[in-house]
Design a protein around this motif. Structure first.
Motif, PDB file in Angstrom:
ATOM      1  N   SER A 114      19.673  -5.504  11.072  1.00  0.00           N
ATOM      2  CA  SER A 114      20.639  -5.840  10.017  1.00  0.00           C
ATOM      3  C   SER A 114      21.782  -6.713  10.506  1.00  0.00           C
ATOM      4  O   SER A 114      22.400  -7.441   9.721  1.00  0.00           O
ATOM      5  N   ILE A 115      22.106  -6.670  11.800  1.00  0.00           N
ATOM      6  CA  ILE A 115      23.176  -7.528  12.333  1.00  0.00           C
ATOM      7  C   ILE A 115      22.631  -8.474  13.414  1.00  0.00           C
ATOM      8  O   ILE A 115      23.395  -9.051  14.186  1.00  0.00           O
ATOM      9  N   LYS A 116      21.317  -8.613  13.425  1.00  0.00           N
ATOM     10  CA  LYS A 116      20.633  -9.578  14.294  1.00  0.00           C
ATOM     11  C   LYS A 116      20.975  -9.404  15.778  1.00  0.00           C
ATOM     12  O   LYS A 116      21.315 -10.369  16.483  1.00  0.00           O
ATOM     13  N   VAL A 117      20.876  -8.142  16.227  1.00  0.00           N
ATOM     14  CA  VAL A 117      21.074  -7.851  17.650  1.00  0.00           C
ATOM     15  C   VAL A 117      19.724  -7.633  18.300  1.00  0.00           C
ATOM     16  O   VAL A 117      18.906  -6.851  17.817  1.00  0.00           O
TER      17      VAL A 117
ATOM     18  N   PHE B   9      28.166  -6.795  20.590  1.00  0.00           N
ATOM     19  CA  PHE B   9      28.522  -5.857  19.516  1.00  0.00           C
ATOM     20  C   PHE B   9      29.617  -6.409  18.594  1.00  0.00           C
ATOM     21  O   PHE B   9      30.336  -5.648  17.937  1.00  0.00           O
ATOM     22  N   TYR B  10      29.701  -7.708  18.485  1.00  0.00           N
ATOM     23  CA  TYR B  10      30.737  -8.307  17.645  1.00  0.00           C
ATOM     24  C   TYR B  10      30.593  -7.889  16.179  1.00  0.00           C
ATOM     25  O   TYR B  10      31.585  -7.663  15.476  1.00  0.00           O
ATOM     26  N   GLU B  11      29.361  -7.781  15.690  1.00  0.00           N
ATOM     27  CA  GLU B  11      29.112  -7.443  14.287  1.00  0.00           C
ATOM     28  C   GLU B  11      28.923  -5.927  14.061  1.00  0.00           C
ATOM     29  O   GLU B  11      28.576  -5.525  12.952  1.00  0.00           O
ATOM     30  N   LEU B  12      29.157  -5.128  15.064  1.00  0.00           N
ATOM     31  CA  LEU B  12      28.892  -3.688  14.945  1.00  0.00           C
ATOM     32  C   LEU B  12      29.639  -3.029  13.780  1.00  0.00           C
ATOM     33  O   LEU B  12      29.065  -2.180  13.077  1.00  0.00           O
ATOM     34  N   PRO B  13      30.916  -3.371  13.505  1.00  0.00           N
ATOM     35  CA  PRO B  13      31.612  -2.728  12.384  1.00  0.00           C
ATOM     36  C   PRO B  13      30.966  -2.974  11.022  1.00  0.00           C
ATOM     37  O   PRO B  13      31.289  -2.285  10.050  1.00  0.00           O
ATOM     38  N   LYS B  14      30.066  -3.952  10.912  1.00  0.00           N
ATOM     39  CA  LYS B  14      29.433  -4.264   9.631  1.00  0.00           C
ATOM     40  C   LYS B  14      28.223  -3.371   9.319  1.00  0.00           C
ATOM     41  O   LYS B  14      27.650  -3.477   8.234  1.00  0.00           O
ATOM     42  N   LEU B  15      27.817  -2.532  10.260  1.00  0.00           N
ATOM     43  CA  LEU B  15      26.681  -1.636  10.007  1.00  0.00           C
ATOM     44  C   LEU B  15      27.002  -0.669   8.880  1.00  0.00           C
ATOM     45  O   LEU B  15      28.146  -0.228   8.697  1.00  0.00           O
ATOM     46  N   LYS B  16      25.952  -0.296   8.116  1.00  0.00           N
ATOM     47  CA  LYS B  16      26.100   0.626   6.990  1.00  0.00           C
ATOM     48  C   LYS B  16      25.196   1.853   7.199  1.00  0.00           C
ATOM     49  O   LYS B  16      24.183   1.776   7.891  1.00  0.00           O
ATOM     50  N   ALA B  17      25.581   2.944   6.571  1.00  0.00           N
ATOM     51  CA  ALA B  17      24.764   4.161   6.631  1.00  0.00           C
ATOM     52  C   ALA B  17      23.380   3.880   6.067  1.00  0.00           C
ATOM     53  O   ALA B  17      23.231   3.205   5.034  1.00  0.00           O
ATOM     54  N   GLY B  18      22.348   4.394   6.747  1.00  0.00           N
ATOM     55  CA  GLY B  18      20.974   4.206   6.307  1.00  0.00           C
ATOM     56  C   GLY B  18      20.249   3.071   7.007  1.00  0.00           C
ATOM     57  O   GLY B  18      19.013   2.990   6.948  1.00  0.00           O
TER      58      GLY B  18
END
Length: 276
Positions: free
Chosen positions: A133-136, A193-202
């Motif tokens: 989802s955050i392309k890691v 982990f720059y985009e880590l705060p954008k993760l959502k539950a599920g």
């Protein structure tokens, strides 16, 4: 031969009397000797003279308790009977109302243990982290404690696009929280982990392990904590199931040794496994 005495004058004694011998005198028996039939025992009104009196019944001693066992209290016995009666009544109600009371009381659960809702893996070192989802897509290296021993270390800046697994905790898929850390950014730009705060539950997180298995985690929450108020027990001490923690820096930049003011922590739980 002696002469018969001459009868005296007067009336003559009959010959039958004269022919009798004089009466012999027998000496009296010694005192206390019983010479005749026993006298009858004194009669007691209402009782046969030869019937022995009824003995009084002796009080029964209480039974001695068996060593090592105590008699059950009456209260517990009564309580057990009450519960038994209630259960019988409940079974009758269930039959009349088509309610499956054995299921209600956990009867089927007692027959067999419920299936575990999550898998558990054996230890195996993590090698690659994937967060679609955050392309890691990043390799994983091992990190330990910082030089002062007060916190978890991070990958060196020259490897800022790699994630670091804390080797002092469980491997991903084991019971407990497996911790993977990473940089948010550097002076040259965003890091792993720059985009880590954008993760959502599920959303899903996958970890490839050295045994060629993939541990699949589902995000539960993404939370921000002040670096001085990190809930250590919740982050590092929850061993209720296999779980994953992703951690990086975030919040306001304050500079110095602190850098960013907050920690961003992703809480995730193991939900599936598969072969790579």
């Amino acid at each position: 031969m002696p002469r018969r005495p001459t009868p005296t004058t007067g009336a003559r004694m009959p010959d039958s009397v004269l022919r009798k011998r004089p009466a012999q005198v027998i000496a009296a028996p010694p005192p206390g000797t019983i010479t005749g039939p026993l006298p009858p025992p004194p009669s007691v009104p209402g009782r046969h003279p030869f019937r022995a009196p009824h003995p009084r019944p002796k009080p029964k001693a209480p039974p001695r308790p068996i060593r090592g066992k105590r008699p059950w209290p009456i209260g517990l016995i009564v309580l057990a009977l009450v519960f038994l009666g209630l259960f019988i009544v409940a079974m009758g109600i269930g039959a009349a109302t088509s309610i499956d009371l054995p299921d209600l009381f956990g009867g089927k659960a007692a027959e067999q243990a419920p299936p575990r809702s999550f898998p558990v893996l054996d230890p195996s070192r993590p090698e690659r982290l994937t967060i679609p989802s955050i392309k890691v897509e990043a390799p994983i290296l091992e990190v330990g404690l910082s030089a002062d021993g007060t916190s978890v270390d991070v990958p060196p800046l020259k490897r800022h696009n790699e994630a670091g697994w804390f080797d002092g905790g469980p491997t991903p898929g084991q019971f407990g929280p497996s911790l993977i850390v990473g940089h948010a950014d550097t002076r040259s730009g965003p890091s792993v982990f720059y985009e880590l705060p954008k993760l959502k539950a599920g959303q899903r997180i996958e970890v490839l392990r050295a045994d060629n298995s993939v541990a699949v985690f589902e995000v539960n929450s993404v939370e921000h904590f002040d670096k001085g108020k990190l809930p250590l027990q919740r982050v590092y001490g929850d061993y209720s199931r296999p779980s994953l923690r992703l951690m990086t820096c975030g919040g306001k930049w304050v500079g110095g040794k602190t850098g960013y003011q907050d920690n961003v922590v992703v809480f995730a739980s193991l939900v599936d496994t598969r072969k790579a």
